[in-house]
Design an enzyme around this catalytic site. Structure first.
Site, short mmCIF file in Angstrom:
data_model
loop_
_atom_site.label_atom_id
_atom_site.label_comp_id
_atom_site.label_asym_id
_atom_site.label_seq_id
_atom_site.Cartn_x
_atom_site.Cartn_y
_atom_site.Cartn_z
N MET A 26 1.01 -1.22 0.09
CA MET A 26 0.09 -0.07 -0.01
C MET A 26 0.69 1.28 -0.03
O MET A 26 0.26 2.41 0.15
CB MET A 26 -0.81 0.11 1.29
CG MET A 26 -1.92 -1.09 1.19
SD MET A 26 -3.30 -1.03 2.04
CE MET A 26 -2.82 -0.77 3.60
N ALA A 28 3.91 4.05 0.84
CA ALA A 28 4.89 4.69 2.07
C ALA A 28 5.85 3.74 2.49
O ALA A 28 5.95 3.13 3.58
CB ALA A 28 4.04 4.88 3.24
N LEU A 29 6.64 3.17 1.32
CA LEU A 29 7.52 2.09 1.62
C LEU A 29 8.65 2.27 2.48
O LEU A 29 9.34 3.35 2.68
CB LEU A 29 8.20 1.58 0.39
CG LEU A 29 7.14 1.42 -1.06
CD1 LEU A 29 7.38 0.89 -1.91
CD2 LEU A 29 6.23 0.02 -0.18
N HIS A 33 9.60 -3.28 3.32
CA HIS A 33 9.08 -3.97 2.09
C HIS A 33 10.14 -4.15 1.20
O HIS A 33 10.03 -4.92 0.44
CB HIS A 33 8.23 -2.64 1.54
CG HIS A 33 7.13 -2.18 2.05
ND1 HIS A 33 6.89 -0.88 2.81
CD2 HIS A 33 5.93 -2.64 2.10
CE1 HIS A 33 5.69 -0.83 3.33
NE2 HIS A 33 5.09 -1.78 2.87
N GLN A 153 -2.68 -12.12 7.91
CA GLN A 153 -3.10 -11.91 6.55
C GLN A 153 -2.29 -13.06 5.63
O GLN A 153 -3.01 -13.51 4.78
CB GLN A 153 -2.34 -10.57 6.25
CG GLN A 153 -2.45 -10.31 4.76
CD GLN A 153 -2.00 -8.77 4.34
OE1 GLN A 153 -2.86 -7.81 4.52
NE2 GLN A 153 -0.92 -8.53 4.15
N VAL A 176 10.97 -6.94 9.52
CA VAL A 176 12.12 -6.17 9.71
C VAL A 176 11.84 -5.05 10.91
O VAL A 176 10.74 -4.53 10.79
CB VAL A 176 12.65 -5.60 8.57
CG1 VAL A 176 13.92 -4.36 8.54
CG2 VAL A 176 13.00 -6.60 7.27
P1 AMP Z 1 1.69 -2.97 3.41
O1 AMP Z 1 2.23 -2.05 2.71
O2 AMP Z 1 1.85 -2.47 4.91
O3 AMP Z 1 0.31 -3.48 3.07
O4 AMP Z 1 2.63 -4.06 3.36
C1 AMP Z 1 2.79 -4.75 2.05
C2 AMP Z 1 3.63 -6.07 2.70
O5 AMP Z 1 4.92 -5.65 3.31
C3 AMP Z 1 2.86 -6.94 3.41
O6 AMP Z 1 2.96 -8.43 2.88
C4 AMP Z 1 3.46 -6.88 4.77
O7 AMP Z 1 3.34 -7.88 5.51
C5 AMP Z 1 4.94 -6.48 4.47
N1 AMP Z 1 5.65 -5.62 5.36
C6 AMP Z 1 5.19 -4.62 6.07
N2 AMP Z 1 5.70 -4.37 7.10
C7 AMP Z 1 6.77 -5.16 6.94
C8 AMP Z 1 8.01 -5.31 7.86
N3 AMP Z 1 8.47 -4.44 8.87
N4 AMP Z 1 8.82 -6.50 7.72
C9 AMP Z 1 8.62 -7.25 6.58
N5 AMP Z 1 7.46 -7.27 5.90
C10 AMP Z 1 6.64 -6.12 5.99
#
Ligand code: AMP
Length: 285
Positions: A26, A28-29, A33, A153, A176
């Site tokens: 989504m 705001a990487l 990510h 999820q 992470v």
């Molecule tokens: P999001 O943009 O929050 O929907 O996350 C996109 C993907 O990145 C999802 O599969 C999340 O589980 C993964 N993700 C988000 N934060 C982390 C993190 N700190 N470490 C590893 N994966 C992450």
């Protein structure tokens, strides 16, 4: 890296003879990510990422409105980490027949969505299954790369893939963390300095539960201790701290025979809702 806003253009651009890993986000990487992008690039010919803030998975309008959006920085990060294609659609491109159309609509996830986020965010996982099933239809990757940070999820998406008979592998990447243990999250950008400092306590309490379990302490007092410790902080308001069977996602009862245990939490920090979890290493039987 090519940036495509239309599903039809993305499908035309993807060479079908190469192995493709797909990383839905989504935006705001952050470095979390990027760990997914790296894992994808290490094991596949091509990496496709998407950035789409999916309205159907938000159960609070204000959460959707204030969700951080940084598309320029995101594109630069993705490019620098070896992403080949970025799908950056608008709502109409993802849902050309409207947001009601949902290939995963009739799936009953049963206990998988009865606890944790499923219990606290009504409709959230229906929206997640809807958007991921649609994105998989567009990208048709060999592998879907997900983060352990969203433990439930992963379970829901695995179940969806099975029920819809989709031919895609799932690769899960460990969480992470920041220097003080806070799980990286796009929502961390919304914390002020004091809230950000307080949020470090979330992981510390999860670690205390994990240590207690390793020492053979019973489940309930451990959950209660972590909940109280978090609740005592002025800036933190925990919704749950609970230990689950990692496969069924049902609350763990002492003595149950399980493959994997996970301790998970959701904590409100100011106006921001943060989630985190830790997998518990079980001694070999
Ligand atoms: P999001 O943009 O929050 O929907 O996350 C996109 C993907 O990145 C999802 O599969 C999340 O589980 C993964 N993700 C988000 N934060 C982390 C993190 N700190 N470490 C590893 N994966 C992450």
């Amino acid at each position: 890296m090519r940036i495509l806003k239309k599903a039809t253009d993305l499908r035309k651009a993807l060479p079908r003879k190469k192995s493709i890993a797909f990383v839905p986000t989504m935006g705001a990487l952050h470095a979390g990510h990027m760990a997914l992008i790296k894992a994808a690039a290490d094991s596949h010919d091509l990496v496709v990422a998407s950035i789409f803030v999916n309205p159907t998975q938000f159960n609070e309008r204000s959460d959707l409105q204030k969700y951080p959006r940084t598309p320029k920085e995101d594109a630069a990060l993705l490019k620098a980490h070896g992403c080949d294609f970025l799908y950056l659609p608008d709502v109409a491109d993802v849902y050309p027949d409207g947001m009601k159309k949902n290939a995963a609509k009739n799936i009953d996830f049963g206990p998988l969505t009865a606890t944790m986020e499923g219990a606290n965010r009504p409709g959230h996982f229906d929206g997640v299954a809807q958007v991921v099933s649609r994105l998989l239809e567009i990208v048709e990757p060999d592998t879907l790369v997900l983060g352990q940070k969203d433990y439930q999820q992963v379970a829901v998406i695995r179940a969806m893939i099975q029920r819809l008979d989709l031919l895609v592998r799932v690769l899960v990447v460990p969480t992470v963390r920041e220097f003080d243990g806070l799980a990286m999250s796009s929502r961390n950008k919304l914390l002020n300095t004091d809230e950000r400092a307080a949020a470090a306590m979330i992981n510390r309490q999860l670690a205390a539960v994990v240590a207690g379990l390793a020492a053979g302490w019973p489940t309930q007092p451990l959950e209660q201790m972590a909940l109280s410790a978090l609740g005592e902080h002025d800036l933190l308001d925990p919704e749950y701290v609970q230990i689950f069977d990692g496969d069924t996602l049902l609350p763990y009862l002492d003595g149950d025979n399980v493959r994997e245990l996970v301790v998970a939490t959701a904590v409100r920090c100011g106006d921001v809702r943060l989630i985190d979890n830790r997998i518990v290493d079980l001694p070999n039987p």
